[in-house]
Scaffold this active site. Structure first.
Site, PDB file in Angstrom:
ATOM      1  N   ASN A  37      48.626  -8.824  64.742  1.00  0.00           N
ATOM      2  CA  ASN A  37      48.223 -10.040  65.466  1.00  0.00           C
ATOM      3  C   ASN A  37      48.489  -9.944  66.969  1.00  0.00           C
ATOM      4  OD1 ASN A  37      47.191 -12.587  65.699  1.00  0.00           O
ATOM      5  ND2 ASN A  37      48.820 -13.640  64.583  1.00  0.00           N
ATOM      6  N   HIS A 122      52.881 -23.209  52.942  1.00  0.00           N
ATOM      7  CA  HIS A 122      53.460 -23.721  54.194  1.00  0.00           C
ATOM      8  C   HIS A 122      53.172 -25.202  54.362  1.00  0.00           C
ATOM      9  CE1 HIS A 122      53.538 -19.832  56.788  1.00  0.00           C
ATOM     10  NE2 HIS A 122      53.914 -19.592  55.552  1.00  0.00           N
ATOM     11  N   ARG A 147      57.538 -23.777  51.916  1.00  0.00           N
ATOM     12  CA  ARG A 147      58.241 -23.634  53.185  1.00  0.00           C
ATOM     13  C   ARG A 147      58.019 -24.899  54.000  1.00  0.00           C
ATOM     14  NH1 ARG A 147      56.769 -19.621  58.247  1.00  0.00           N
ATOM     15  NH2 ARG A 147      55.673 -21.465  58.961  1.00  0.00           N
ATOM     16  N   TYR A 159      57.305 -23.768  66.582  1.00  0.00           N
ATOM     17  CA  TYR A 159      56.769 -22.767  65.668  1.00  0.00           C
ATOM     18  C   TYR A 159      56.548 -23.364  64.270  1.00  0.00           C
ATOM     19  CZ  TYR A 159      56.429 -19.475  62.017  1.00  0.00           C
ATOM     20  OH  TYR A 159      55.975 -18.856  60.894  1.00  0.00           O
ATOM     21  N   ASP A 210      61.797 -21.185  57.948  1.00  0.00           N
ATOM     22  CA  ASP A 210      61.692 -20.024  58.839  1.00  0.00           C
ATOM     23  C   ASP A 210      62.252 -20.376  60.216  1.00  0.00           C
ATOM     24  OD1 ASP A 210      60.982 -17.757  60.219  1.00  0.00           O
ATOM     25  OD2 ASP A 210      58.857 -17.803  59.671  1.00  0.00           O
ATOM     26  N   HIS A 212      62.425 -18.206  62.577  1.00  0.00           N
ATOM     27  CA  HIS A 212      61.554 -17.428  63.466  1.00  0.00           C
ATOM     28  C   HIS A 212      62.324 -16.820  64.640  1.00  0.00           C
ATOM     29  CE1 HIS A 212      57.347 -16.552  64.951  1.00  0.00           C
ATOM     30  NE2 HIS A 212      57.204 -16.438  63.655  1.00  0.00           N
ATOM     31  N   GLU A 236      64.864 -17.923  56.688  1.00  0.00           N
ATOM     32  CA  GLU A 236      64.160 -16.701  57.121  1.00  0.00           C
ATOM     33  C   GLU A 236      64.387 -16.402  58.598  1.00  0.00           C
ATOM     34  OE1 GLU A 236      60.018 -16.949  56.179  1.00  0.00           O
ATOM     35  OE2 GLU A 236      59.459 -15.613  57.826  1.00  0.00           O
ATOM     36  N   GLU A 262      59.627  -9.446  58.403  1.00  0.00           N
ATOM     37  CA  GLU A 262      58.179  -9.460  58.613  1.00  0.00           C
ATOM     38  C   GLU A 262      57.753  -8.617  59.810  1.00  0.00           C
ATOM     39  OE1 GLU A 262      57.555 -13.714  59.019  1.00  0.00           O
ATOM     40  OE2 GLU A 262      57.150 -13.457  61.143  1.00  0.00           O
ATOM     41  N   ARG A 283      61.338  -8.844  53.665  1.00  0.00           N
ATOM     42  CA  ARG A 283      59.991  -9.406  53.836  1.00  0.00           C
ATOM     43  C   ARG A 283      58.971  -8.425  54.418  1.00  0.00           C
ATOM     44  NH1 ARG A 283      57.955 -13.781  54.099  1.00  0.00           N
ATOM     45  NH2 ARG A 283      57.511 -13.961  56.329  1.00  0.00           N
ATOM     46  N   HIS A 312      55.769 -10.794  53.606  1.00  0.00           N
ATOM     47  CA  HIS A 312      55.034 -11.596  54.577  1.00  0.00           C
ATOM     48  C   HIS A 312      53.588 -11.763  54.096  1.00  0.00           C
ATOM     49  CE1 HIS A 312      53.722 -11.704  59.099  1.00  0.00           C
ATOM     50  NE2 HIS A 312      53.980 -12.910  58.657  1.00  0.00           N
ATOM     51  N   ASP A 316      47.344 -13.857  59.344  1.00  0.00           N
ATOM     52  CA  ASP A 316      46.965 -12.685  60.137  1.00  0.00           C
ATOM     53  C   ASP A 316      47.005 -11.413  59.289  1.00  0.00           C
ATOM     54  OD1 ASP A 316      49.691 -13.851  60.716  1.00  0.00           O
ATOM     55  OD2 ASP A 316      50.077 -11.834  61.442  1.00  0.00           O
ATOM     56  N   GLU A 339      54.692 -14.775  50.090  1.00  0.00           N
ATOM     57  CA  GLU A 339      54.160 -15.821  50.973  1.00  0.00           C
ATOM     58  C   GLU A 339      52.640 -15.881  50.807  1.00  0.00           C
ATOM     59  OE1 GLU A 339      54.789 -15.003  55.114  1.00  0.00           O
ATOM     60  OE2 GLU A 339      54.316 -17.053  55.712  1.00  0.00           O
ATOM     61  N   TRP A 402      60.107 -16.271  70.375  1.00  0.00           N
ATOM     62  CA  TRP A 402      59.221 -17.283  69.783  1.00  0.00           C
ATOM     63  C   TRP A 402      59.378 -17.380  68.297  1.00  0.00           C
ATOM     64  CZ3 TRP A 402      54.623 -16.110  66.734  1.00  0.00           C
ATOM     65  CH2 TRP A 402      53.976 -17.270  66.277  1.00  0.00           C
TER      66      TRP A 402
HETATM   67  O1  KDG Z   1      51.530 -13.184  63.633  1.00  0.00           O
HETATM   68  C1  KDG Z   1      52.749 -13.833  63.518  1.00  0.00           C
HETATM   69  C2  KDG Z   1      52.816 -14.569  62.202  1.00  0.00           C
HETATM   70  O2  KDG Z   1      52.518 -13.707  61.154  1.00  0.00           O
HETATM   71  C3  KDG Z   1      54.187 -15.153  61.963  1.00  0.00           C
HETATM   72  O3  KDG Z   1      54.502 -16.035  62.991  1.00  0.00           O
HETATM   73  C4  KDG Z   1      54.190 -15.891  60.635  1.00  0.00           C
HETATM   74  O4  KDG Z   1      56.575 -16.039  60.661  1.00  0.00           O
HETATM   75  C5  KDG Z   1      55.534 -16.064  60.051  1.00  0.00           C
HETATM   76  C6  KDG Z   1      55.590 -16.289  58.609  1.00  0.00           C
HETATM   77  O5  KDG Z   1      56.701 -16.336  58.092  1.00  0.00           O
HETATM   78  O6  KDG Z   1      54.542 -16.427  57.996  1.00  0.00           O
HETATM   79 MG    MG Z   2      58.240 -15.748  59.335  1.00  0.00          MG
END
Ligand code: KDG
Ligand code: MG
Length: 402
Positions: A37, A122, A147, A159, A210, A212, A236, A262, A283, A312, A316, A339, A402
C-alpha cells in the site's frame, strides 16, 4: 513444467493492486498478490525489471528452489519490496501446483485442520455509542469476533475509523492525509470504550483493538492492564516493533493477549518475539512475508512456542492474498484468527473467487488452486492511481507513528 510467461498486472478498482500472473507450457496459470500500500509501483518495477525475466524457462514445480533463488540470489535480503515480490511469485507457483494436481491448495498444505476459519471484521464509529451500533451491525451479520476502533475526542482524525459503511481505505490520492495524536486522550478513552462494549454484548463476543504502533512500551503496558477486565481477544501493534525486546516491558505488566506482525516481512522480524513468548499472535501475511513458503516457516516456529497466527487481511491485500491466506489458515494447526475486511464490489468483480463467509467463518472453497482469478480486460479499465497512507502528528506538530 516450464514457465513460458510471467507478467505483472497493476489495476485500481477502487484501490491499487499489483498481481503477478505466471503461465506454464501446458497452459496452467497461477496468481500472486504483490500489493504494498502506497508503494505499489516499487514492487511492480522490482518484479518486471528484476524478477520476471529470470522466470522464463524455469520449472514451475520447484517452488522452494525458486524461493531460495530469488531470496539468496539477490544478495540484498529482506525488506517489504523484495519480500512482496518474492511472495507473489511463490503464491502463483503454489496456485499452479494445486491446479495441476486438481485440488484446492489447502489439500497440498496438509489438508483441513478445521471446518472453517474464524474471521474478525472491523467496526468503528465517531464516538462510543456509534461504535456500539457498528459492532451490533457486525453481530447481526454473524461475526463472532469484531475489532472496535473509535474517534478519540479532541483529535481531528483517528486511525481505523471509516467514513460509514463497511469499507475502509486509509490511503488517499495525491498527498498523505494528516492525522492528529495525543496519547493521554487515547489512553483515557479506550478502556471506557471496551468497558461499554462488554456491558452491551456480554462475555462471549471476541473483541479486538488495534493500537497501530502509536504507544511507547510503558504506555502500552498501562493500556493492556486497564483493558484486562474487558478480556480482549488481542491488543494489536501496541508499539512499533523494530525493537522486539520492547515487548518484554509490556509482557511483564499485563495479561491482555498481544498481536503483532502486519508490517513484518521475514522470520527474523519476529524471532525474539516468538522465542521469548512475548506475543500471542503473529500477524505476518502471505503477501508481505515471502508467500506461502516463508509464512509456513514462521507458523512452524510459532507453533513450538504456543504462538498462534492472525494474518493481516486489510483491503490493501487483494482477493488473491485473501484466498491464499484462507488455504493457509485452514491447514495449519496453530491458526488463531484471520482478519477479514470486505473488498468493494468493483474489486470482487475484477477478482472472481470461490471463498465464502458464513456465520463468522470463512472457507477457501473447493476450486482447484487458490480459487481466485483475475478478469484482465476489466482490470485494464481501472488504471493505477497514486495514493498515500496517512501520516500522524502530535498536537505540537511532531511527526508520530501512524
Ligand atoms: O496499508 C495499511 C493497512 O493495511 C493497515 O493500516 C491496516 O492495521 C491495519 C489492520 O490491522 O488491518
Ligand atoms: Mg493493524
Amino acid at each position: 513444467m516450464k514457465i513460458v510467461e510471467a507478467k505483472v498486472i497493476v489495476c485500481c478498482p477502487g484501490r491499487n493492486f499489483v498481481t503477478v500472473k505466471i503461465t506454464t507450457e501446458d497452459g496452467v496459470s497461477g496468481l500472486g498478490d504483490a500489493t504494498l500500500n502506497g508503494r505499489e509501483l516499487a514492487v511492480a518495477s522490482y518484479l518486471s525489471e528484476h524478477i520476471l525475466p529470470l522466470l522464463k524457462g524455469r520449472d514451475a514445480r520447484r517452488i522452494e528452489d525458486t524461493w531460495q533463488y530469488l531470496y539468496k540470489g539477490a544478495y540484498w535480503r529482506r525488506g517489504p519490496v523484495t519480500m512482496s515480490a518474492i511472495a507473489a511469485v511463490d503464491t502463483a507457483l503454489w496456485d499452479i501446483k494445486a491446479k495441476t494436481a486438481n485440488v484446492p491448495l489447502y489439500q497440498l498444505l496438509g489438508g483441513a485442520s478445521r471446518d472453517a476459519v474464524l474471521v474478525y471484521g472491523h467496526a468503528s464509529g465517531s464516538d462510543i455509542e456509534e461504535t456500539v451500533k457498528a459492532v451490533a451491525t457486525y453481530v447481526q451479520l454473524g461475526y463472532k469476533a469484531i475489532r472496535a476502533q473509535s474517534s478519540i475526542p479532541g483529535l481531528n482524525n483517528t486511525y481505523g475509523v471509516g467514513h460509514g459503511g463497511m469499507h475502509y481505505e486509509p490511503a488517499e490520492k495525491d498527498a498523505p492525509p494528516e492525522n492528529q495524536w495525543f496519547t493521554e486522550h487515547y489512553l483515557n478513552f479506550v478502556p471506557q470504550l471496551f468497558a461499554r462494549l462488554r456491558k452491551e454484548f456480554g462475555p462471549d463476543l471476541q473483541l479486538l483493538h488495534d493500537v497501530h504502533h502509536r504507544l511507547t512500551p510503558i504506555e502500552a503496558a498501562r493500556l493492556g492492564k486497564e483493558l484486562e477486565p474487558s478480556h480482549l481477544f488481542w491488543l494489536e501493534d501496541p508499539v512499533p516493533a523494530e525493537l522486539q525486546e520492547s515487548f518484554r516491558i509490556i509482557r511483564q505488566h499485563t495479561t491482555t493477549p498481544l498481536a503483532v506482525g502486519e508490517v513484518f516481512n521475514s522470520i527474523y522480524d519476529c524471532q525474539t518475539l516468538i522465542q521469548e513468548q512475548l506475543i500471542d499472535y503473529i500477524r505476518a501475511s502471505v503477501v508481505h512475508a515471502g508467500g506461502i513458503t516463508h509464512l509456513r516457516k514462521i507458523a512452524t516456529l510459532a507453533e513450538i512456542y504456543h504462538v498462534r497466527t492472525g494474518s493481516h487481511g486489510a483491503t490493501d491485500l487483494s482477493p488473491v492474498c485473501m484466498a491464499a491466506a484462507l488455504h493457509f489458515d485452514l491447514s495449519i494447526h496453530n491458526f488463531g484468527i484471520q482478519e477479514y475486511m470486505r473488498h468493494t464490489a468493483e474489486t470482487d468483480a475484477v477478482f472472481p473467487h470461490s471463498y465464502t463467509f458464513e456465520n463468522g467463518h470463512m472457507h477457501p472453497g473447493e476450486a482447484p488452486g487458490l480459487g481466485v482469478e483475475i478478469d484482465e480486460s476489466l482490470a485494464a479499465r481501472y488504471p493505477y492511481q497514486r495514493a498515500y497512507l496517512p501520516i500522524n502528528r502530535k498536537l505540537d506538530g511532531t511527526l508520530h507513528s501512524w
